[in-house]
Scaffold this motif. Structure first.
Motif, PDB file in Angstrom:
ATOM      1  N   LEU A  40       0.836  -1.202   0.000  1.00  7.62           N
ATOM      2  CA  LEU A  40       0.000   0.000   0.000  1.00  7.62           C
ATOM      3  C   LEU A  40       0.873   1.256   0.000  1.00  7.62           C
ATOM      4  O   LEU A  40       0.607   2.196  -0.751  1.00  7.62           O
ATOM      5  CB  LEU A  40      -0.932   0.002   1.212  1.00  7.62           C
ATOM      6  CG  LEU A  40      -1.812   1.243   1.382  1.00  7.62           C
ATOM      7  CD1 LEU A  40      -2.845   1.330   0.257  1.00  7.62           C
ATOM      8  CD2 LEU A  40      -2.494   1.221   2.745  1.00  7.62           C
ATOM      9  N   VAL A  41       1.890   1.274   0.837  1.00  7.35           N
ATOM     10  CA  VAL A  41       2.798   2.425   0.901  1.00  7.35           C
ATOM     11  C   VAL A  41       3.386   2.705  -0.473  1.00  7.35           C
ATOM     12  O   VAL A  41       3.395   3.845  -0.946  1.00  7.35           O
ATOM     13  CB  VAL A  41       3.903   2.181   1.949  1.00  7.35           C
ATOM     14  CG1 VAL A  41       5.015   3.216   1.834  1.00  7.35           C
ATOM     15  CG2 VAL A  41       3.319   2.175   3.354  1.00  7.35           C
ATOM     16  N   VAL A  42       3.853   1.658  -1.135  1.00  7.23           N
ATOM     17  CA  VAL A  42       4.467   1.817  -2.455  1.00  7.23           C
ATOM     18  C   VAL A  42       3.425   2.201  -3.495  1.00  7.23           C
ATOM     19  O   VAL A  42       3.629   3.135  -4.287  1.00  7.23           O
ATOM     20  CB  VAL A  42       5.211   0.524  -2.861  1.00  7.23           C
ATOM     21  CG1 VAL A  42       5.696   0.587  -4.300  1.00  7.23           C
ATOM     22  CG2 VAL A  42       6.391   0.274  -1.911  1.00  7.23           C
ATOM     23  N   SER A  43       2.273   1.521  -3.509  1.00  7.60           N
ATOM     24  CA  SER A  43       1.256   1.800  -4.537  1.00  7.60           C
ATOM     25  C   SER A  43       0.675   3.200  -4.420  1.00  7.60           C
ATOM     26  O   SER A  43       0.320   3.815  -5.422  1.00  7.60           O
ATOM     27  CB  SER A  43       0.144   0.751  -4.503  1.00  7.60           C
ATOM     28  OG  SER A  43      -0.667   0.904  -3.361  1.00  7.60           O
ATOM     29  N   LEU A  72       9.826   1.835  10.114  1.00  9.61           N
ATOM     30  CA  LEU A  72       9.332   2.305   8.826  1.00  9.61           C
ATOM     31  C   LEU A  72       8.638   3.633   9.053  1.00  9.61           C
ATOM     32  O   LEU A  72       7.633   3.703   9.772  1.00  9.61           O
ATOM     33  CB  LEU A  72       8.356   1.295   8.213  1.00  9.61           C
ATOM     34  CG  LEU A  72       7.603   1.741   6.957  1.00  9.61           C
ATOM     35  CD1 LEU A  72       8.570   2.051   5.816  1.00  9.61           C
ATOM     36  CD2 LEU A  72       6.580   0.698   6.550  1.00  9.61           C
ATOM     37  N   ARG A  73       9.194   4.684   8.479  1.00  6.90           N
ATOM     38  CA  ARG A  73       8.577   6.015   8.547  1.00  6.90           C
ATOM     39  C   ARG A  73       7.846   6.247   7.233  1.00  6.90           C
ATOM     40  O   ARG A  73       8.416   6.042   6.160  1.00  6.90           O
ATOM     41  CB  ARG A  73       9.643   7.089   8.734  1.00  6.90           C
ATOM     42  CG  ARG A  73      10.302   7.067  10.067  1.00  6.90           C
ATOM     43  CD  ARG A  73      11.324   8.203  10.180  1.00  6.90           C
ATOM     44  NE  ARG A  73      11.933   8.212  11.468  1.00  6.90           N
ATOM     45  CZ  ARG A  73      13.142   7.714  11.742  1.00  6.90           C
ATOM     46  NH1 ARG A  73      13.865   7.165  10.786  1.00  6.90           N
ATOM     47  NH2 ARG A  73      13.621   7.774  12.961  1.00  6.90           N
ATOM     48  N   VAL A  74       6.595   6.719   7.350  1.00  7.96           N
ATOM     49  CA  VAL A  74       5.766   6.954   6.173  1.00  7.96           C
ATOM     50  C   VAL A  74       5.135   8.342   6.316  1.00  7.96           C
ATOM     51  O   VAL A  74       4.707   8.726   7.405  1.00  7.96           O
ATOM     52  CB  VAL A  74       4.657   5.881   6.053  1.00  7.96           C
ATOM     53  CG1 VAL A  74       3.734   6.168   4.881  1.00  7.96           C
ATOM     54  CG2 VAL A  74       5.271   4.493   5.933  1.00  7.96           C
ATOM     55  N   TRP A  75       5.094   9.066   5.200  1.00  6.21           N
ATOM     56  CA  TRP A  75       4.437  10.369   5.154  1.00  6.21           C
ATOM     57  C   TRP A  75       3.259  10.273   4.194  1.00  6.21           C
ATOM     58  O   TRP A  75       3.385  10.551   3.003  1.00  6.21           O
ATOM     59  CB  TRP A  75       5.420  11.454   4.703  1.00  6.21           C
ATOM     60  CG  TRP A  75       6.481  11.711   5.719  1.00  6.21           C
ATOM     61  CD1 TRP A  75       6.441  12.661   6.696  1.00  6.21           C
ATOM     62  CD2 TRP A  75       7.727  11.026   5.876  1.00  6.21           C
ATOM     63  NE1 TRP A  75       7.597  12.596   7.456  1.00  6.21           N
ATOM     64  CE2 TRP A  75       8.407  11.600   6.962  1.00  6.21           C
ATOM     65  CE3 TRP A  75       8.341   9.967   5.206  1.00  6.21           C
ATOM     66  CZ2 TRP A  75       9.650  11.162   7.396  1.00  6.21           C
ATOM     67  CZ3 TRP A  75       9.581   9.522   5.638  1.00  6.21           C
ATOM     68  CH2 TRP A  75      10.220  10.121   6.721  1.00  6.21           C
ATOM     69  N   PRO A  76       2.060   9.863   4.702  1.00 10.25           N
ATOM     70  CA  PRO A  76       0.902   9.738   3.816  1.00 10.25           C
ATOM     71  C   PRO A  76       0.423  11.090   3.298  1.00 10.25           C
ATOM     72  O   PRO A  76      -0.272  11.139   2.281  1.00 10.25           O
ATOM     73  CB  PRO A  76      -0.154   9.063   4.684  1.00 10.25           C
ATOM     74  CG  PRO A  76       0.265   9.323   6.088  1.00 10.25           C
ATOM     75  CD  PRO A  76       1.753   9.478   6.076  1.00 10.25           C
ATOM     76  N   ARG A 119      -9.449  -0.262   4.879  1.00 11.27           N
ATOM     77  CA  ARG A 119     -10.045  -0.797   3.643  1.00 11.27           C
ATOM     78  C   ARG A 119      -9.091  -1.759   2.953  1.00 11.27           C
ATOM     79  O   ARG A 119      -9.513  -2.810   2.456  1.00 11.27           O
ATOM     80  CB  ARG A 119     -10.408   0.338   2.698  1.00 11.27           C
ATOM     81  CG  ARG A 119     -11.590   1.141   3.170  1.00 11.27           C
ATOM     82  CD  ARG A 119     -11.860   2.336   2.281  1.00 11.27           C
ATOM     83  NE  ARG A 119     -12.957   3.128   2.827  1.00 11.27           N
ATOM     84  CZ  ARG A 119     -13.010   4.441   2.799  1.00 11.27           C
ATOM     85  NH1 ARG A 119     -12.043   5.147   2.216  1.00 11.27           N
ATOM     86  NH2 ARG A 119     -14.037   5.074   3.333  1.00 11.27           N
ATOM     87  N   HIS A 120      -7.818  -1.408   2.894  1.00 11.02           N
ATOM     88  CA  HIS A 120      -6.835  -2.253   2.207  1.00 11.02           C
ATOM     89  C   HIS A 120      -6.651  -3.584   2.932  1.00 11.02           C
ATOM     90  O   HIS A 120      -6.512  -4.623   2.279  1.00 11.02           O
ATOM     91  CB  HIS A 120      -5.505  -1.511   2.084  1.00 11.02           C
ATOM     92  CG  HIS A 120      -4.532  -2.163   1.176  1.00 11.02           C
ATOM     93  ND1 HIS A 120      -4.682  -2.161  -0.198  1.00 11.02           N
ATOM     94  CD2 HIS A 120      -3.392  -2.843   1.437  1.00 11.02           C
ATOM     95  CE1 HIS A 120      -3.679  -2.814  -0.742  1.00 11.02           C
ATOM     96  NE2 HIS A 120      -2.874  -3.244   0.223  1.00 11.02           N
ATOM     97  N   LEU A 121      -6.644  -3.546   4.267  1.00 11.86           N
ATOM     98  CA  LEU A 121      -6.421  -4.766   5.042  1.00 11.86           C
ATOM     99  C   LEU A 121      -7.716  -5.483   5.409  1.00 11.86           C
ATOM    100  O   LEU A 121      -7.686  -6.648   5.803  1.00 11.86           O
ATOM    101  CB  LEU A 121      -5.663  -4.428   6.328  1.00 11.86           C
ATOM    102  CG  LEU A 121      -4.274  -3.809   6.140  1.00 11.86           C
ATOM    103  CD1 LEU A 121      -3.722  -3.343   7.477  1.00 11.86           C
ATOM    104  CD2 LEU A 121      -3.339  -4.796   5.463  1.00 11.86           C
TER     105      LEU A 121
END
Length: 153
Positions: A40-43, A72-76, A119-121
């Protein structure tokens, strides 16, 4: 229409009440769910970085990150960082920084993240005060929205 209104949940976004870094989690997960999160992060094209003690690394597969002691750091969204802690397959643990999330804009950003994950999971996404405790926010899969969790439920 937003899932939640700032005026109704402002206390749940108060670092003095919740702690600066409240605990987010997705219970009842497996390694496949962690892989779905990474996908999901990549897509979504969310900027991210992954690091272990040795330093930054390319984003590996879930089998390699679980239990490796990485972060894992993510900036949505710009100005909104989420830290995922791939400790074990059974839960997806993360934290958010409430100091970044003020006003309706912050509430909406959290709702968008929780909805995307849930939703994704196909699983609930929960937020509890820093250090644990009862969840106060949840992505309700059946209702397909983020809700404030009433005390005693």
């Amino acid at each position: 229409m937003p899932d939640l209104r700032w005026a109704e949940v402002r206390d749940l976004f108060d670092p003095g009440v919740m702690g600066a870094l409240p605990d987010g989690y997705v219970p009842g997960t497996r390694q496949e769910d962690w892989q779905a999160l990474l996908d999901l992060v990549v897509s979504r094209g969310w900027p991210h970085s992954y690091a272990e003690d040795a330093g930054p690394l390319p984003l590996p597969a879930a089998a390699a990150v679980l239990g490796a002691g990485g972060l894992l750091r993510v900036w949505p969204e710009p100005g909104f960082q989420v830290n995922f802690w791939p400790i074990e397959a059974g839960t997806i643990d993360f934290d958010i920084d409430l100091r970044e999330l003020r006003g309706q804009r912050g509430v909406d950003a959290v709702c968008r993240l929780f909805a995307a994950l849930g939703r994704h999971l196909g699983k609930p996404v929960l937020l509890a005060p820093e250090g644990g405790g009862r969840p106060v926010l949840a992505f309700d899969v059946a209702a397909d929205r983020v809700v404030a969790v009433a005390a005693g439920t």
